[in-house]
Design an enzyme around this catalytic site. Structure first.
Site, short mmCIF file in Angstrom:
data_model
loop_
_atom_site.label_atom_id
_atom_site.label_comp_id
_atom_site.label_asym_id
_atom_site.label_seq_id
_atom_site.Cartn_x
_atom_site.Cartn_y
_atom_site.Cartn_z
N SER A 207 -9.69 -0.94 6.85
CA SER A 207 -9.71 -0.71 5.39
C SER A 207 -8.96 -1.26 4.92
CB SER A 207 -8.47 0.69 5.23
OG SER A 207 -9.56 1.30 5.10
N SER B 8 -9.71 1.91 2.24
CA SER B 8 -8.94 2.12 1.99
C SER B 8 -7.91 1.80 1.33
CB SER B 8 -8.23 3.49 2.56
OG SER B 8 -7.46 3.02 3.07
N LYS C 169 0.99 -1.59 0.09
CA LYS C 169 -0.24 0.18 0.37
C LYS C 169 0.49 0.92 -0.13
CE LYS C 169 -3.82 1.66 2.13
NZ LYS C 169 -4.85 1.54 3.83
N1 GLN Z 1 -13.37 4.11 5.54
C1 GLN Z 1 -13.02 3.92 7.22
C2 GLN Z 1 -12.50 5.72 7.39
O1 GLN Z 1 -12.71 5.97 6.10
C3 GLN Z 1 -11.08 3.14 7.25
C4 GLN Z 1 -10.50 3.43 6.78
C5 GLN Z 1 -9.06 2.69 7.57
O2 GLN Z 1 -9.61 1.95 8.24
N2 GLN Z 1 -8.08 3.53 6.80
O3 GLN Z 1 -11.83 6.36 7.81
#
Ligand code: GLN
Length: 487
Positions: free
Chosen positions: A188, A164, A89
């Site tokens: 994410s 994400s 990532k």
């Molecule tokens: N979808 C969640 C957010 O928008 C989690 C993001 C993440 O785990 N980095 O914050």
């Protein structure tokens, strides 16, 4: 048809376990394994937009050669990840490589050191194919918030891969890497794994070092794997975990938390009261069928109550932006990142941040600054922090009765592009079942539990298990029960 020969898997379709075996048996070389993944990645990338960059050149050639040499000399004793091509990532630092967190702000930022997880993987001679697309600074559930365009879901390209870590999920699901690393602040890793038919694992807070991870919410962030099998997730977790002098929140292995023995028959707690509203009917039916299968395999399903849990999402969306606003303050166009020059020092800051950050990032910085401001910190941040402690107590109490707790990973399968991007609250609702593990520090895993049909396409959906801190082994065992693996 009877006795049909099993379809031979292509090298890039193998799991870590299978690829490691093939390399040791000299059924393929490290170069062949790497090249087939890279070729697939290059073939699909123009349509799927998974990788932001491929790592090629003399350094990569040397890494491939070194891995081969180690397999040749150490054979069975070579580390399992030796020669395995991984996707990383774009918020995890690899020395000398650009790491942008999919933001315009860090478009040209080059890492000056390796993240601890990268050091550990390099020590095993694992290979890095490239860096993968994500929501900017890991904020989002669809990868639509990347400054470099959205990633498409390989299972249905009209849909998001989740986020994400959407790039890291698509890379493995489309066999453009054997496995990948993502980061999980509120879901994410688990949510994109569920949307692409993979295993996604978020370790206990502190079990994996955050040194060299571009911080989103420091009390919530963990790095973890996205893999084709539970066994592979376990291999990566074992490679990455452990104390690190560069991250004072890391915990030793074996864990200081009370580690439970793996029971023969699991007590699986399910908070049915939280599932009544908001989960798609067919997804809920798949979840219930999975619970029935677990019951048939000898496990016990317990209806548990988690009364504070309906507030978890609200708590997360106060704590997380507060931490985001603090962590991103350093990106000011002076010390790091996109630098605009205006009439004054103030306009240098304002212009750099206005141009460098996307709208979701700005929204969260504003929200976070607001909830920490002197007039509102008691009303919002401190209240959320208190509720976070209540949630933790509630889960601790639930784990007196249950060994693990199960939820669907997300309330619906992968959604269409644009469906939620104009409505932040509906996007935030994607995280309703995943954020609690980050708020409490519990480990959590998402495993494929079947499919639901949308527009004639079978879309994968995941079941999520959480366990008391330090008890990842419980998650691996129960998950292997779902995927029918022997660990
Ligand atoms: N979808 C969640 C957010 O928008 C989690 C993001 C993440 O785990 N980095 O914050």
């Amino acid at each position: 048809m009877t006795n049909a020969a099993p379809m031979q898997k292509k090298l890039n379709e193998l799991s870590i376990t299978e690829a490691a075996r093939a390399l040791r048996a000299h059924e393929c070389t490290v170069r062949e394994l790497f090249d087939i993944c890279l070729t697939k990645a290059k073939e699909l990338n123009p349509t799927l937009n998974v990788y932001l960059e491929f790592f090629e050149g003399p350094d990569q050639d040397a890494a491939i050669e070194a891995a081969q040499k180690r397999i040749d000399t150490e054979g069975e004793n070579a580390p399992l990840l030796c020669g395995i091509p991984l996707a990383i990532k774009d918020n995890i630092l690899i020395e000398g490589k650009i790491v942008s967190a999919s933001s315009k702000m860090l478009e040209n930022y080059r890492a000056t050191y390796d993240a601890t997880v990268i050091k550990k993987l390099k020590a095993q001679n694992a290979l890095f194919i490239g860096r993968t697309n994500m929501d900017e600074f890991a904020m989002g559930s669809s990868t639509e918030h990347s400054a470099y365009g959205a990633t498409l879901n390989p299972i249905d390209p009209s849909r998001v891969p989740g986020g994400s870590s959407g790039g890291s999920a698509a890379a493995v699901a489309a066999h453009m890497a054997i496995a990948s690393l993502g980061s999980d602040t509120g879901g994410s890793i688990r949510q994109p794994a569920a949307h692409t038919g993979l295993v996604g694992f978020k370790p206990t807070y502190g079990s994996v070092s955050r040194s060299g991870l571009i911080a989103m919410g420091s009390s919530l962030d963990q790095i973890g794997p996205l893999t084709k099998t539970v066994a592979d997730a376990k291999i990566l977790q074992e490679a990455l975990q452990g104390t690190d002098p560069l991250d004072s929140t890391t915990i030793p292995t074996p864990s200081p938390y009370s580690v439970r023995e793996t029971p023969k028959s699991f007590r699986i707690g399910v908070p049915f009261h939280l599932l009544e509203a908001g989960v798609d009917a067919d997804l809920l039916a798949t979840f219930n069928a999975q619970l029935d299968a677990l019951k048939a395999a000898g496990h016990e399903i317990l209806d548990i109550s988690l009364p504070t849990s309906p507030y978890a999402l609200a708590v997360y969306y106060v704590i997380m932006p507060a931490e985001v606003s603090a962590n991103l303050a350093r990106l000011d166009g002076i010390r790091y990142g996109h630098a605009a020059r205006g009439e004054s020092l103030l306009s240098d800051y304002v212009d750099s941040r206005t141009e460098g950050f996307g709208s979701e990032t700005k929204r969260r910085i504003l929200l976070g600054t607001f909830v920490l401001s002197s007039g509102y910190i008691d009303a919002y941040y401190r209240k959320a922090d208190a509720a976070r402690h209540l949630l933790t107590q509630e889960y601790d109490a639930a784990f007196e009765k249950a060994d693990v707790i199960a939820f669907p990973t997300s309330p619906s399968p992968a959604f269409k592009f644009g469906e939620k991007s104009d409505d932040p609250v509906s996007m935030y609702l994607e995280d309703v079942f995943t954020v609690t593990a980050n708020l409490t520090g519990m480990p959590a895993i998402s495993v494929p539990m079947g499919t639901v049909e949308r527009d004639g396409v079978a879309l994968p959906v995941g079941i999520q298990f959480t366990a008391p801190k330090g008890n990842e082994h419980l998650l691996f065992t129960i998950s292997a029960n779902v995927t029918k693996e022997t660990l």
